[in-house]
Design an enzyme around this catalytic site. Sequence first.
Site, PDB file in Angstrom:
ATOM      1  N   ASP A  25       0.855  -1.197   0.000  1.00  0.00           N
ATOM      2  CA  ASP A  25       0.000   0.000   0.000  1.00  0.00           C
ATOM      3  C   ASP A  25       0.887   1.241   0.000  1.00  0.00           C
ATOM      4  O   ASP A  25       1.828   1.336   0.780  1.00  0.00           O
ATOM      5  CB  ASP A  25      -0.897  -0.030   1.243  1.00  0.00           C
ATOM      6  N   ASP A  29      -4.430   3.791   2.689  1.00  0.00           N
ATOM      7  CA  ASP A  29      -5.813   3.357   2.888  1.00  0.00           C
ATOM      8  C   ASP A  29      -5.894   1.902   3.345  1.00  0.00           C
ATOM      9  O   ASP A  29      -6.985   1.364   3.536  1.00  0.00           O
ATOM     10  CB  ASP A  29      -6.645   3.556   1.620  1.00  0.00           C
ATOM     11  N   ASP A  33      -1.789  -1.415  -3.857  1.00  0.00           N
ATOM     12  CA  ASP A  33      -2.118  -0.693  -5.082  1.00  0.00           C
ATOM     13  C   ASP A  33      -1.047  -0.914  -6.142  1.00  0.00           C
ATOM     14  O   ASP A  33       0.002  -1.530  -5.893  1.00  0.00           O
ATOM     15  CB  ASP A  33      -2.301   0.796  -4.793  1.00  0.00           C
ATOM     16  N   ASP A 102      -5.173 -11.986 -14.233  1.00  0.00           N
ATOM     17  CA  ASP A 102      -6.245 -12.912 -13.885  1.00  0.00           C
ATOM     18  C   ASP A 102      -7.488 -12.522 -14.668  1.00  0.00           C
ATOM     19  O   ASP A 102      -7.826 -11.341 -14.746  1.00  0.00           O
ATOM     20  CB  ASP A 102      -6.527 -12.829 -12.387  1.00  0.00           C
ATOM     21  N   ASP A 210      -9.454 -18.006 -14.702  1.00  0.00           N
ATOM     22  CA  ASP A 210     -10.114 -18.504 -13.503  1.00  0.00           C
ATOM     23  C   ASP A 210     -11.231 -19.479 -13.866  1.00  0.00           C
ATOM     24  O   ASP A 210     -12.053 -19.190 -14.734  1.00  0.00           O
ATOM     25  CB  ASP A 210     -10.680 -17.319 -12.708  1.00  0.00           C
ATOM     26  N   GLU A 269      -7.104 -22.421 -14.708  1.00  0.00           N
ATOM     27  CA  GLU A 269      -7.448 -23.062 -13.441  1.00  0.00           C
ATOM     28  C   GLU A 269      -8.519 -24.099 -13.738  1.00  0.00           C
ATOM     29  O   GLU A 269      -9.611 -23.768 -14.202  1.00  0.00           O
ATOM     30  CB  GLU A 269      -7.977 -22.032 -12.443  1.00  0.00           C
ATOM     31  N   HIS A 342      -3.705 -17.744  -3.598  1.00  0.00           N
ATOM     32  CA  HIS A 342      -4.680 -16.942  -2.867  1.00  0.00           C
ATOM     33  C   HIS A 342      -5.854 -17.756  -2.340  1.00  0.00           C
ATOM     34  O   HIS A 342      -6.623 -17.262  -1.511  1.00  0.00           O
ATOM     35  CB  HIS A 342      -5.200 -15.812  -3.764  1.00  0.00           C
ATOM     36  N   ASP A 343      -6.008 -18.987  -2.832  1.00  0.00           N
ATOM     37  CA  ASP A 343      -7.117 -19.847  -2.403  1.00  0.00           C
ATOM     38  C   ASP A 343      -6.680 -20.968  -1.463  1.00  0.00           C
ATOM     39  O   ASP A 343      -7.514 -21.753  -1.012  1.00  0.00           O
ATOM     40  CB  ASP A 343      -7.803 -20.483  -3.615  1.00  0.00           C
TER      41      ASP A 343
END
Length: 567
Positions: A25, A29, A33, A102, A210, A269, A342-343
Site C-alpha cells: 500500500d 488506505d 495498489d 487474472d 479462472d 485453473e 490466494h485460495d
Amino acid sequence: MRDLSRPAWWTNAVVYQIYPRSFQDTTGDGIGDLTGIIRRLDYLQELGVDVLWLSPIHESPQRDNGYDISNYWKVDALFGTEDEFDELLSEVHARGMKMIMDLVINHTSTDHDAFQRSVSSRESISRDSYYWRDPRHGFRGGEPGAEPNNWGSLFGGSAWTWHEPTQQYYLHIFSRHQPDLNWASTRVRNRVYTMMNWWMDRGIDGFRMDAVNYISKDQRFPDSMIQFGGVWGDGAPFYTSGPRVHEFVQEMMRAVFAHRSGDYLVVGETTGATVEEARLFTDPYRNELDMLFQFEHVNLDHGPGGKWDRRPVNLRDLKTSWNRWQHGLAERGWNSLYLSNHDQPRHVSRYGNDGVFRYESATLWATLLHMQRGTPFIYQGEEIGMTNAGFATIEQYRDVESLNYYTESTARGMDPSAALEILRHASRDNARTPMQWTPGPGAGFTDGVPWIGIGPRYKEINVERDQASEKSVFRYYRQLIRMRHELPVVATGDFQLLHANHPALFAFRRSLGEMSLGVMGNLSGRDLAVPADLQQGELILSNYGPGRQETVLGPWEARVVDISGQP
C-alpha cells in the site's frame, strides 16, 4: 501462432503471483495498489522470477476480492489509475519480465451491466447471457425445493437464486453475487474474445483463466447426488470440463491468439481435472491452454466432507499423485507446480513445521516442487516462509467463503470454537494477510489500517529480517530459480520416483542426456538414514548448507545431488 518446433519459452520460467490488495500500500488506505507493485519490482527482479501474475484488478464491488468483475475494461480505482497500470506494465517489461492478468470469465458480478440488463425483464436481449430457469415443476418459486435442480453453490447454499420480479432463478456456482455466464451464447463468447484482444493489444503477456473448465454446463441441468449428510447436491459432474469446454477454449485461442507471436502465456485453473483431461487441455497440437492448475495434490488433506474436513496428508498418497502427473504429462502437455496461492492456506503451516523448523520445511517444500518438471508458481510471501494468519475470532475474517461456512455450520449446531478451529487451518484468508516487508509498524505494508489483519509473527518473519539472516528462504528460492534457468535437466528432464513407499523420505531422479540429479527430502522432525543408493554424488544444493553427512538427513532437510553416470 506457436512455433512447435522448439520448446516453449515458459518451460524454464518461474511465475510469481501478486495478490494486489495485500502486496504493498502506498496511499495509506490499508489496501495494496499498483504503485506499490511498481515500488517492489526490483525486489522481484532480484528474486529472479520471469512472469508476474496479478490477481484481478478490474472494476469490481469486491464482494469476492475482485473475482466478481463488474467492468472488464477498467482498472478498479481501488488499486490505481489507467496510467499507473500502463506504467506498471512498462516497468515490468523494462526489467525483462512479463505480466499476465487474472481473467474471470465463468461468471461476472451482479453489478455488471450485462446482468443488470438481463435482470430487467425476460424479454431483454441480455437474458440469455446468463442461466435463467423456471422453478421446478409443481413448486412455487422461492419456496424450499423449487430450485431448478439441487446443485449446491461452492460458497454454500443453493447454486440458484430466485428473482421475484421476473419469476425465474439464475445460476451461480459461486456466490449469489457471481452469476454464471452462458457460454452457449455466441454473443457472450464473442464479447469475451473482444475484451481479451483489447487487453492483449494493450501489451499484457497473457492470462490466468479462472475456473476455465466450468464454462460449459450440461444443458439438461439434472439433479446430482447428495453425499455425506449434505443438504445440496454436488453439481460438479455436470459443469466440470463440460461437453463443449474444449470447443470453447479452442475457439478462444483462435480468436485471441492465432494471429500473435508465441511470447504469451495462457494458464487455466481447472478444478477437478484428471491427468487425461489435462493432456487434452495442454497438448500443444490441440491449441488450447499452455498449462493448467490441477487440484489433486492440494485436495489430499480433504476428508469426505471436502475442504472443511481436514486430515493429515499421507506422504505416499502425495508421492503417488505427483508421480502420476509427472508421467502423465511427460510426452504431451504441461503442468503448473504450486502449493500456495490466494485460495490455499500457507503451505509451510499446512504441510510443514512452521515453528522450530520453519526455514527448513519452507525450503524443503520449495526444493521438492521446483525440481519437478513443470512451471513453478510462487505465491507472494512464500519466498520468505510466511505462515497462516493465526486468526482467533470470526471478526478477523474477510473471505466470503469462510464467513458463509461459519454462519451455516454454526446455524446447524456446530460449536463456534470448532468452526473457528477449522477456519484457522482451511480459510483462504490464511494466504491473504498483507505481505510482511519489515518488522516495523504495518509490517512495511501500510501506514494506515490494513484491510485485513497482519500475521502475528510479522516482526519475526519479514523480508528485511529474512534477507539479513544466515538462513534466508529468499536466497534459497533464488538458487532454485537459477538452477531452473541454467540446467535444462530441471526444466525438461525425465522424472523417476524413488523409494515410493518410504513413510518419510521423498526422493526422485531427474535425467536429461548425460546429466542426472537426485532430489531428496526428509519430511519429518527427526534424523533419517539416507538409503544407500542416494549416498553418492556431488552435493549441489542443501537447505542445511555444505558439508552434510552423506548417510543422514536432518529434520526437514532437502538435498539436490549430481548423480550423473550412476545407474
